[in-house]
Design a protein around this motif. Structure first.
Motif, PDB file in Angstrom:
ATOM      1  N   ASP A 264       0.840  -1.192   0.000  1.00 21.61           N
ATOM      2  CA  ASP A 264       0.000   0.000   0.000  1.00 21.61           C
ATOM      3  C   ASP A 264       0.878   1.245   0.000  1.00 21.61           C
ATOM      4  O   ASP A 264       2.113   1.146  -0.044  1.00 21.61           O
ATOM      5  CB  ASP A 264      -0.978  -0.016   1.193  1.00 21.61           C
ATOM      6  CG  ASP A 264      -0.304   0.273   2.526  1.00 21.61           C
ATOM      7  OD1 ASP A 264       0.939   0.269   2.590  1.00 21.61           O
ATOM      8  OD2 ASP A 264      -1.037   0.509   3.506  1.00 21.61           O
ATOM      9  N   ASP A 266       1.671   3.623   2.246  1.00 20.98           N
ATOM     10  CA  ASP A 266       2.642   3.767   3.325  1.00 20.98           C
ATOM     11  C   ASP A 266       3.763   2.745   3.183  1.00 20.98           C
ATOM     12  O   ASP A 266       4.940   3.060   3.384  1.00 20.98           O
ATOM     13  CB  ASP A 266       1.931   3.616   4.682  1.00 20.98           C
ATOM     14  CG  ASP A 266       2.864   3.852   5.857  1.00 20.98           C
ATOM     15  OD1 ASP A 266       3.669   4.803   5.794  1.00 20.98           O
ATOM     16  OD2 ASP A 266       2.777   3.097   6.841  1.00 20.98           O
ATOM     17  N   ASP A 336       6.322  -2.164   7.231  1.00 12.83           N
ATOM     18  CA  ASP A 336       4.886  -1.872   7.322  1.00 12.83           C
ATOM     19  C   ASP A 336       4.044  -3.145   7.412  1.00 12.83           C
ATOM     20  O   ASP A 336       2.878  -3.150   7.076  1.00 12.83           O
ATOM     21  CB  ASP A 336       4.439  -1.004   6.124  1.00 12.83           C
ATOM     22  CG  ASP A 336       3.136  -0.260   6.418  1.00 12.83           C
ATOM     23  OD1 ASP A 336       2.852   0.019   7.599  1.00 12.83           O
ATOM     24  OD2 ASP A 336       2.391   0.032   5.453  1.00 12.83           O
ATOM     25  N   HIS A 362       4.099  -0.252  12.009  1.00 13.56           N
ATOM     26  CA  HIS A 362       3.310   0.520  12.968  1.00 13.56           C
ATOM     27  C   HIS A 362       1.934  -0.109  13.184  1.00 13.56           C
ATOM     28  O   HIS A 362       1.008   0.550  13.629  1.00 13.56           O
ATOM     29  CB  HIS A 362       3.186   1.990  12.542  1.00 13.56           C
ATOM     30  CG  HIS A 362       2.326   2.177  11.322  1.00 13.56           C
ATOM     31  ND1 HIS A 362       1.525   3.289  11.158  1.00 13.56           N
ATOM     32  CD2 HIS A 362       2.126   1.407  10.225  1.00 13.56           C
ATOM     33  CE1 HIS A 362       0.889   3.196   9.985  1.00 13.56           C
ATOM     34  NE2 HIS A 362       1.237   2.068   9.413  1.00 13.56           N
ATOM     35  N   HIS A 363       1.822  -1.387  12.776  1.00  9.72           N
ATOM     36  CA  HIS A 363       0.599  -2.119  13.109  1.00  9.72           C
ATOM     37  C   HIS A 363       0.713  -2.624  14.541  1.00  9.72           C
ATOM     38  O   HIS A 363       1.814  -2.827  15.049  1.00  9.72           O
ATOM     39  CB  HIS A 363       0.393  -3.282  12.134  1.00  9.72           C
ATOM     40  CG  HIS A 363       0.049  -2.827  10.754  1.00  9.72           C
ATOM     41  ND1 HIS A 363       1.000  -2.379   9.870  1.00  9.72           N
ATOM     42  CD2 HIS A 363      -1.147  -2.719  10.125  1.00  9.72           C
ATOM     43  CE1 HIS A 363       0.398  -2.032   8.735  1.00  9.72           C
ATOM     44  NE2 HIS A 363      -0.899  -2.221   8.864  1.00  9.72           N
ATOM     45  N   THR A 391       4.949   3.883   9.040  1.00  8.44           N
ATOM     46  CA  THR A 391       6.195   3.218   8.679  1.00  8.44           C
ATOM     47  C   THR A 391       6.982   4.048   7.674  1.00  8.44           C
ATOM     48  O   THR A 391       8.210   4.083   7.711  1.00  8.44           O
ATOM     49  CB  THR A 391       5.905   1.820   8.110  1.00  8.44           C
ATOM     50  OG1 THR A 391       4.974   1.163   8.977  1.00  8.44           O
ATOM     51  CG2 THR A 391       7.169   0.993   8.054  1.00  8.44           C
ATOM     52  N   ASP A 421      -2.017   6.619   5.058  1.00  7.84           N
ATOM     53  CA  ASP A 421      -2.532   5.898   6.225  1.00  7.84           C
ATOM     54  C   ASP A 421      -3.405   6.792   7.098  1.00  7.84           C
ATOM     55  O   ASP A 421      -3.750   6.418   8.215  1.00  7.84           O
ATOM     56  CB  ASP A 421      -1.363   5.341   7.060  1.00  7.84           C
ATOM     57  CG  ASP A 421      -0.976   3.935   6.626  1.00  7.84           C
ATOM     58  OD1 ASP A 421      -1.507   3.466   5.603  1.00  7.84           O
ATOM     59  OD2 ASP A 421      -0.150   3.303   7.312  1.00  7.84           O
TER      60      ASP A 421
HETATM   61 MN    MN Z   1       1.176   1.637   7.225  1.00  6.18          MN
END
Ligand code: MN
Length: 638
Positions: A264, A266, A336, A362-363, A391, A421
Motif C-alpha cells: 500500500d 505507506d 509496514d 506501525h501495526h 512506517t 494511512d
Molecule cells: Mn502503514
C-alpha cells in the motif's frame, strides 16, 4: 642489530642474522644488515644466491671467502642495487648468530584506490565473502581492508580452466591475501589474481582484527537530525539507529537483503527510500556494478502479513542463490508488516536457516510472539506510541541514516505516507509544510497517495521498480514525467472508485448502535464489482468516507464478503485485535483470524459462520466507547 645497553661486552651477544620469508622483496632488505642466503648457482666469478623467492643476486668472488656449492647457506649483506635492478651481495663473516625471521611488509591496496591503478599489480588482504564459478574463471569476492581506508568488496578472478573451480581449498569466510593485476572488465574493476594465499596464525588474527575495526567504524550510521521535531518519532530513533547499523554491516559483509513490504501507499513510502539508500550504499562498498541487483530485492507482501507462500518462495530463492552464485543467505527486512502473530509461522520457517529478520512497522504488534524471532523490531507501540507514526515516516529517517545525501529527495515522502494511512500525528502539519517546500501542495500529495494505491493493486506481486520510483518521485530523474504519471494514475483510481460507489452506495444498510454510533454495512461480494480495482478494503473505505461526509460521525463501516469483513471506523474506540481474540473464544469453529490497526482492520472467518461472526461483531461494536477525537486510519488490507 642489537646492542647491549646494559653495559656488558657486546662481543658476548650473538649477532642477529635476518631470514627473509619466501614472499619478501627488495623492499624488505636493509643495507648493512646480514641476511641468510642460499647458493643457487656457481660460476667462475662467484656464486648466485637467493634470499627469498623475489630477492636474488651475485656474490662476486672478491667478496667471497671459501668455496661453495649449490644449496649451501651463507650470510650476506646488500652491496649494490644496479640501475637495471640486479643485486650484488658481499659475504659477512659471522660464526655464532641468532636468526630473526622477517615477514614481507605488504603495502595493501584499498578497494577505492583500484580504479586508479589499472594495469598495476597490487596486493589485497581480506575475507572471501562470495565464490562464484563462471563458465570461465572462478570469481572470489574479497572484502578488503587497507590501513585507515574503508572496507570494500573486490571481485578477484582466478583461472584454472574454463568453468573449473580455481583454488578449491579456499572457502567462504577464509582470510586471504591476493596478488594480481587490476583490470577493467565490463566497465568495472576486477583483479586478475596471480596468487591467493589463505592466511593463518598471526597474519589471520591481525587481518580479522583490522577488518572488525573497519567494519565497526564504517557501519556507524550518519548522525542526522530528524526532518521534523516530534517527540513520538524521537522515541524510536535509538531503535532505528541500531537497525541502520545492522543494515550497513549487512551490506559490508556482503549478505543480501530481502525487503518485503505492505502493498500500500505507506508500505511503498517505507520501502522505496530504504531500497534506494541501500542500493547506493551497496554500490559504494562493492566494485562489482551488478552487486546492487544481486544483493537487494524488494517485493510487496502477498498478504498484509508475511505469509507462508512468500516465505517459501524467498527461502527457495535464497538457497538457490547460495548454491548457484555462492551468495550468503539473506537478511529479511519487513516494512509496514511483520509485527503480528500471523507472521510467526513464516518466521519460524526461516529460522531453520541463518536468515536474520528485522521489522519496521506501525501495526499493533504481538511482541511476545514475534520478539524472540527478530533481530530488530521497530514499532511505535513498543514505546507507548501508535500507528500515527507511520512506517513511511520511520523509514525516511532510516534511509537518511544510511544515506544522508538523500534527505532533499525524500522530504515529501513522510507526508505522502501520512496521508496514505490517514495519520493524524502531531507532526502532520510540519510534514505537509516540508512537502510544500519541495513543491507539493496538499492536493498533489493526495494524488501521489492515490496513484500509489492504484499501482499497488495493478502491480500485485511485482515490485514495480522504476514505475513506483517515478510515481513517488524517489530515485526518479524526470520530475515532469512524475507529475504526469501521478495525475493519470490518480485520475484512473478516482474514476474506478466513483464507478464502484455508484454501484455500492444504493445497497448500504444503515443502523444506529446502542452507543450512538452509526453502523453501515455493505455486501462487497454482491454489491460491488469484484476482482477489479478498488478491492474490498478500498471499496469499504470509500463507502465509509461517503457516509461520513453525508451523515457525520461517529460511524463504523463493515464491508463484508462470504468469508471476510473489512472494518473502518471514526470516533469509536474499537480494539480490533482484542475483538478478534474474543470472537475466537466465543465462536469456536468459526475460524476467526485477522487484525490490523486498533480501529481499522479486517477479519476472516469460515463461510458457514458468517452471520454468527458478524452478529457478534456488531454487538461488540455497540459496546465500544465513543471518542469523537478518534479519527480513522487506513490499513489497506485487502
Ligand atoms: Mn502503514
Amino acid at each position: 642489530m642489537t646492542t647491549d645497553d646494559a653495559g656488558g661486552d657486546a662481543r658476548e651477544t650473538a649477532p642477529v642474522v635476518h631470514d627473509l620469508a619466501p614472499d619478501c622483496t627488495i623492499d624488505d632488505v636493509d643495507e648493512d644488515e646480514p641476511y641468510l642466503a642460499t647458493v643457487n648457482g656457481v660460476v667462475d666469478y662467484g656464486v648466485f644466491v637467493d634470499l627469498s623467492e623475489h630477492v636474488s643476486g651475485l656474490v662476486h668472488e672478491s667478496n667471497l671467502a671459501g668455496e661453495y656449492a649449490v644449496g649451501d647457506e651463507l650470510v650476506v649483506e646488500l652491496e649494490d642495487v644496479r640501475e637495471d635492478g640486479d643485486l650484488s651481495f658481499a659475504q659477512v663473516d659471522v660464526d655464532d648468530y641468532s636468526v630473526d625471521a622477517v615477514d614481507h611488509e605488504y603495502d595493501f591496496a584499498a578497494a577505492a584506490d583500484l580504479p586508479d591503478a589499472l594495469g598495476e599489480t597490487v596486493h589485497l588482504a581480506g575475507e572471501v565473502v562470495q565464490i562464484r564459478q563462471t563458465g570461465g574463471p572462478t570469481v572470489f569476492n574479497v572484502q578488503c581492508v587497507a590501513d585507515d581506508a574503508n572496507a570494500g568488496v573486490v571481485p578477484c578472478a582466478a583461472f584454472a580452466g574454463a568453468g573449473v573451480r580455481a583454488y578449491p581449498e579456499i572457502e567462504l569466510g577464509d582470510p586471504v591475501r591476493v596478488t594480481g593485476r587490476v583490470e577493467e572488465r565490463d566497465g568495472a574493476v576486477q583483479v586478475e589474481a596471480d596468487e591467493f594465499v589463505v592466511l593463518d596464525g598471526d597474519a589471520a588474527a591481525d587481518l580479522k582484527q583490522r577488518l572488525d575495526a573497519t567494519v565497526q567504524r564504517q557501519a556507524e550510521p550518519a548522525d542526522v537530525d530528524t526532518l521534523v521535531e516530534w517527540d513520538a518519532l524521537e522515541k524510536l530513533l535509538p531503535d532505528l539507529r541500531d537497525l541502520a547499523r545492522e543494515l550497513r554491516r549487512t551490506v559490508l559483509e556482503s549478505r543480501p537483503i530481502r525487503i518485503r513490504h505492505h502493498a500500500d501507499g505507506d508500505g511503498m513510502c517505507a520501502a522505496v527510500p530504504v531500497e534506494l539508500a541501500l542500493r547506493e550504499f551497496i554500490a559504494e562498498v562493492h566494485e562489482d556494478p551488478d552487486a546492487p541487483r544481486h544483493l537487494l530485492k524488494r517485493s510487496p507482501s502477498k498478504a498484509p502479513f508475511y505469509d507462508m507462500e512468500d516465505a517459501t518462495r524467498d527461502l527457495n530463492f535464497a538457497l538457490e542463490d547460495r548454491d548457484r552464485h555462492g551468495q550468503k543467505l539473506p537478511m529479511l527486512l519487513m516494512l509496514d508488516n511483520g509485527s503480528t502473530e500471523e507472521d510467526t509461522p513464516a518466521y519460524r520457517n526461516l529460522a531453520h536457516y541463518d536468515i536474520p529478520i528485522a521489522v519496521v512497522d506501525h501495526h499493533h504488534p504481538d511482541p511476545d510472539a514475534v520478539g524472540p524471532l527478530l533481530s530488530a523490531h521497530v514499532n511505535p507501540y513498543l514505546h507507548d506510541e501508535d500507528y500515527r507514526v507511520t512506517t513511511g515516516m520511520l523509514c525516511v529517517e532510516l534511509a537518511r541514516m544510511l544515506r544522508p545525501d538523500l534527505s532533499d529527495d525524500l522530504q515529501h515522502v513522510p507526508a505522502v505516507a501520512g496521508l496514505s494511512d490517514r495519520s493524524q500525528g502531531e507532526a502532520m502539519p510540519d510534514y505537509l509544510d516540508l512537502a510544500g517546500d519541495a513543491g507539493y501542495d496538499d492536493e498533489s500529495l493526495e494524488d501521489v497517495s492515490e496513484a500509489l494505491d492504484y499501482l499497488a493493486y495493478r502491480l500485485r506481486y511485482d515490485p514495480g521498480r522504476g514505475l513506483v520510483n517515478d510515481a513517488l518521485n524517489v530515485g526518479c530523474d524526470d520530475e515532469a514525467r512524475h507529475r504526469e504519471l501521478v495525475e493519470f494514475l490518480a485520475g484512473q483510481s478516482r474514476e474506478a472508485v466513483d464507478r464502484q460507489l455508484d454501484v455500492a452506495l444504493p445497497h448500504v444498510d444503515r443502523e444506529e448502535l446502542a452507543n450512538g454510533a452509526a453502523l453501515y454495512r455493505i455486501d462487497v461480494e454482491n454489491h460491488a464489482h469484484r476482482f477489479t480495482y478498488p478491492a474490498p478494503g478500498k471499496t469499504t473505505a470509500a463507502v465509509h468516507d461517503a457516509m461520513l461526509e453525508e451523515h457525520g460521525g461517529p460511524a463504523i463501516t463493515v464491508g463484508f464478503g462470504p468469508d471476510f469483513a473489512v472494518l473502518r471506523s471514526d470516533g469509536v474506540r474499537l480494539d480490533i485485535p482484542e475483538m478478534v481474540e474474543q470472537l475466537q473464544d466465543e465462536l469456536p469453529g468459526s475460524g476467526v483470524s485477522g487484525g490490523g490497526h486498533l480501529v481499522v482492520g479486517s477479519i476472516k472467518y469460515v463461510r458457514g459462520k458468517r452471520e454468527a461472526v458478524l452478529d457478534a461483531l456488531v454487538e461488540k461494536m455497540a459496546d465500544a466507547e465513543i471518542d469523537e477525537e478518534l479519527g480513522s486510519s487506513v490499513v489497506g488490507d485487502d
